[in-house]
Design a protein around this motif. Structure first.
Motif, PDB file in Angstrom:
ATOM      1  N   ASN A 163       0.795  -1.229   0.000  1.00 51.79           N
ATOM      2  CA  ASN A 163       0.000   0.000   0.000  1.00 51.79           C
ATOM      3  C   ASN A 163       0.827   1.280   0.000  1.00 51.79           C
ATOM      4  O   ASN A 163       0.375   2.310  -0.517  1.00 51.79           O
ATOM      5  N   MET A 164       2.035   1.240   0.585  1.00 49.32           N
ATOM      6  CA  MET A 164       2.744   2.489   0.851  1.00 49.32           C
ATOM      7  C   MET A 164       4.044   2.698   0.087  1.00 49.32           C
ATOM      8  O   MET A 164       4.524   3.831  -0.007  1.00 49.32           O
ATOM      9  N   PHE A 196       4.048   5.542  -2.467  1.00 45.86           N
ATOM     10  CA  PHE A 196       3.955   6.912  -1.950  1.00 45.86           C
ATOM     11  C   PHE A 196       5.291   7.392  -1.381  1.00 45.86           C
ATOM     12  O   PHE A 196       5.610   8.575  -1.455  1.00 45.86           O
ATOM     13  N   ASN A 243      -0.221  11.280  -1.293  1.00 44.12           N
ATOM     14  CA  ASN A 243      -1.437  10.469  -1.205  1.00 44.12           C
ATOM     15  C   ASN A 243      -2.654  11.389  -1.208  1.00 44.12           C
ATOM     16  O   ASN A 243      -3.281  11.646  -0.174  1.00 44.12           O
TER      17      ASN A 243
END
Length: 241
Positions: A72-73, A76, A179
């Motif tokens: 997910n990260m 970013f 984000n």
């Protein structure tokens, strides 16, 4: 008021806040006052929530969390991810870390114990921010298949209830500026504001940080400290990220 009395009042206030945080952190099941929030069944999604602690995570669960965080990260954080991943690995196992795990349901019942059925989690802590007791959300991560179904808002409502129940004066969290969806979610949908302790509000020579610190305050003191001079740079504010 003489200095000795003033000093005594300050010490008493600090002790009271310390006791509040200690009491909040010692609760075995912070979800117990909110049984109606243990399940979320909506938008073709059925999940069960359960609490957890950082110092009680199994090795397989730690690995599962790391994989979800990376998925997910990593995009970013970009080139900063290897460093951030090490920081997050240390944070996740801290005795201060508290969790809400999202476990998928099958036929109305929770899956058997196992990491494969953990579809998301919230990592939070009870801590101090500028001498204000706050619930700090370190992570809220959901598998892509359960995103966009209202669960994120549901979890944040629960987080705010837990904060209020435990006498925290605010909820604080960090969002990567890249984000955009998360920034919109917290600020436009949930009413969070960029805190005065966020890098963009401090008197740094140049604003180079890649994140913002957001907050939602519950009392006037927290508002005056964490939202002071909204829209203007503030002095001597340091993030505890």
């Amino acid at each position: 008021m003489d200095s000795s009395k003033r000093r005594k009042q300050i010490l008493e206030k600090k002790k009271k806040i310390h006791d509040v945080i200690k009491r909040a952190s010692s609760r075995l099941d912070p979800l117990s006052p909110f049984d109606s929030f243990r399940r979320y069944t909506k938008n073709d999604l059925s999940v069960y929530l359960e609490p957890g602690r950082g110092d009680r995570l199994s090795s397989s669960l730690k690995q599962h969390i790391r994989k979800l965080l990376k998925k997910n990260m990593e995009g970013f954080y970009g080139s900063d991810w290897p460093i951030q991943a090490k920081v997050k690995r240390k944070e996740m196992s801290s005795p201060d870390a508290r969790y809400i795990f999202v476990r998928e349901l099958r036929y109305g019942k929770a899956y058997e114990e196992g990491c494969d059925q953990i579809a998301g989690f919230v990592h939070y802590r009870f801590t101090l921010e500028e001498e204000i007791p706050v619930l700090y959300v370190y992570e809220i991560q959901l598998e892509s298949r359960i995103q966009g179904k209202g669960l994120g808002e549901f979890l944040m409502q629960l987080i705010e209830l837990i904060a209020s129940k435990n006498q925290m004066s605010a909820v604080v969290l960090t969002v990567q500026t890249s984000n955009a969806l998360a920034m919109t979610f917290y600020m436009s949908k949930l009413g969070y504001r960029i805190s005065s302790i966020s890098p963009s509000k401090t008197n740094l020579p140049t604003f180079s940080a890649k994140y913002e610190i957001l907050c939602k305050t519950f009392d006037s003191e927290a508002k005056s400290v964490l939202e002071k001079n909204d829209g203007e740079p503030t002095k001597d504010c340091v993030s505890s990220m």
